[in-house]
Design an enzyme around this catalytic site. Structure first.
Site, PDB file in Angstrom:
ATOM      1  N   ASP A 155      -5.938   3.498   5.477  1.00 46.14           N
ATOM      2  CA  ASP A 155      -5.084   4.660   5.193  1.00 46.14           C
ATOM      3  C   ASP A 155      -4.131   4.400   4.026  1.00 46.14           C
ATOM      4  O   ASP A 155      -3.069   5.011   3.940  1.00 46.14           O
ATOM      5  CB  ASP A 155      -4.274   5.075   6.435  1.00 46.14           C
ATOM      6  CG  ASP A 155      -5.159   5.333   7.637  1.00 46.14           C
ATOM      7  OD1 ASP A 155      -6.121   6.102   7.496  1.00 46.14           O
ATOM      8  OD2 ASP A 155      -4.886   4.761   8.713  1.00 46.14           O
ATOM      9  N   HIS A 167     -11.078   9.508   3.833  1.00 40.74           N
ATOM     10  CA  HIS A 167     -10.395   9.503   2.545  1.00 40.74           C
ATOM     11  C   HIS A 167     -10.008  10.923   2.159  1.00 40.74           C
ATOM     12  O   HIS A 167     -10.847  11.821   2.168  1.00 40.74           O
ATOM     13  CB  HIS A 167     -11.282   8.869   1.464  1.00 40.74           C
ATOM     14  CG  HIS A 167     -11.588   7.431   1.743  1.00 40.74           C
ATOM     15  ND1 HIS A 167     -12.584   6.742   1.099  1.00 40.74           N
ATOM     16  CD2 HIS A 167     -11.027   6.553   2.595  1.00 40.74           C
ATOM     17  CE1 HIS A 167     -12.614   5.501   1.542  1.00 40.74           C
ATOM     18  NE2 HIS A 167     -11.685   5.368   2.462  1.00 40.74           N
TER      19      HIS A 167
END
Length: 420
Positions: A12, A40
């Site tokens: 992340d 993503h």
């Protein structure tokens, strides 16, 4: 020559944005490992896209995208992502390729994933529940199913039934799964899937010999690596530099640059050690301002100060040539910011990030406190525009890790990036 983008923390970090930018000059964008457990986020033309198994280069016209051998594929999710992109006018025709050596993530694997987490109780891993671990497990025990197998209906059906039978012996009535239902769906997928499937080996060999500009997008991050992460609270693949070479068959002498993606603070989703986690107002502020929710799971991310012990450990394994520091703007309103610089255990300084979870659970973390900058960095595109204390923060990171911070993210949009 290939540019490789790898997460340096627990995932992340914001890899999708830099991949989206770099893909403008890339001809071939690749994923080497992982599955649709990755997530993503890319903002393009004011629209937010979340991709999970497709490489982020799919949003760039003219860039061909390869899902490499080291990945595992959930076929319904693969088609769903393509359909979502096409609804937004993204042309994917002849731009998505899938290695015939990828392993197939079945609904069976997803159900087993859930059962394993329930069985672990309080000691659960905190997986995404996407069947990734069970798929890599069947790969390792040589009972898995590869994309190439899908096109041989009789033997494919037999393999799925045999796999289901083995899991049913293990889980009994707890496993609610009918292999015939999934096999019917694959009868529909088979013809649709065929045009995407390629033999990756000659493709990559040709690309390397032809000096094709390649971009490799790592999934997850080094601290979730099956060998080097906080085991067992990790994913089931090699998320570091080594996984790129086994999952894509790249020539290691044809690497232009390896970029480590480092969030300006630290986050983690799921269970496992997190030495710099802040279970206080600072952690809550980072979570709120940073909008820290998992792209794949929607879960709140655990938040803490930037841990340079973690980043330095990550660099020792992945050997970054440069760093992309992301989400610097999230720290704009802090009076001071801290970075973790050293771990100690029983009064003894530790030389690196330890493997022993019993040690990790009891480390004392030493912090360096730096003054905040209390002004907005959102949308800045030149290093000189940054507040002095923001520059000092970046330069402290560079000095500690020994790697230049080349890219600095100053907002969610792809235009909000400083390149030094």
């Amino acid at each position: 020559m290939a540019t490789i983008v790898l997460g340096a923390q627990w995932g992340d970090e914001g890899k999708g944005k830099i991949v989206d930018i770099l893909s403008e000059s890339a001809q071939l964008c690749c994923r080497a490992q992982g599955g649709h457990n990755a997530g993503h986020t890319i903002v393009k033309n004011g629209i937010t896209f979340d991709v999970h198994i497709l490489p982020s280069g799919v949003l760039t016209d003219g860039c061909v995208n390869l899902i490499g051998t080291g990945c595992v594929i959930y076929v319904p999710g693969f088609f769903k992502e393509i359909e979502t992109l096409e609804k937004h006018g993204i042309n994917t025709h002849d731009r998505i390729l899938l290695s015939d050596r990828c392993h197939v993530d079945l609904d069976l694997h997803t159900k087993v994933d859930g059962l394993r987490e329930v069985e672990l109780g309080k000691g659960l891993i905190g997986t995404t529940g996407k069947g990734i671990g069970p798929t890599y497990s069947t790969k390792a025990t040589r009972s898995g199913i590869r994309i190439a197998d899908v096109f041989h209906k009789e033997s494919f059906d037999d393999k799925v039934r045999q796999l289901a039978h083995g899991f049913q012996k293990r889980w009994g009535d707890l496993l609610k799964y009918d292999p015939e239902e999934e096999l019917k769906r694959f009868d529909e997928y088979r013809e649709r899937l065929q045009p995407f499937v390629v033999d990756q080996v000659p493709l990559v060999e040709s690309a390397v010999k032809g000096n094709v500009r390649m971009l490799v997008e790592g999934a997850n991050a080094l601290m979730l690596d099956i060998d080097n992460g906080t085991y067992p609270f990790v994913t089931s693949s090699n998320t570091g530099l080594g996984g790129v070479f086994t999952g894509l068959h790249l020539n290691p002498r044809k690497i232009k640059e390896t970029i480590g993606i480092v969030k300006a603070y630290t986050t983690r989703v799921g269970s496992g050690p997190f030495p710099s986690e802040q279970l206080n107002e600072f952690g809550e502020k980072l979570q709120s301002v940073g909008k820290e929710f998992g792209v794949t799971t929607g879960r709140k991310r655990r938040c803490g100060w930037l841990d340079l012990v973690v980043v330095k450990f990550s660099h020792s394994i992945n050997w970054y040539d440069s760093i992309n520091l992301t989400k610097l703007d999230i720290l704009d309103d802090f009076d001071e910011v801290k970075v973790a610089t050293k771990y100690s255990h029983n009064g003894q300084a530790l030389p690196s990030f330890p493997a022993d979870l019993a040690v990790l659970d009891n480390v004392e973390v030493e912090y360096k406190t730096l003054p905040g900058w209390k002004s907005s960095t959102v949308g800045l595109t030149k290093y000189e525009q940054l507040p002095e204390n923001a520059r000092k923060y970046i330069e402290y990171i560079e000095e500690f890790i020994g790697v230049r911070v080349k890219y600095i993210g100053t907002g969610p949009g792809r235009e909000s990036m400083i390149v030094r």
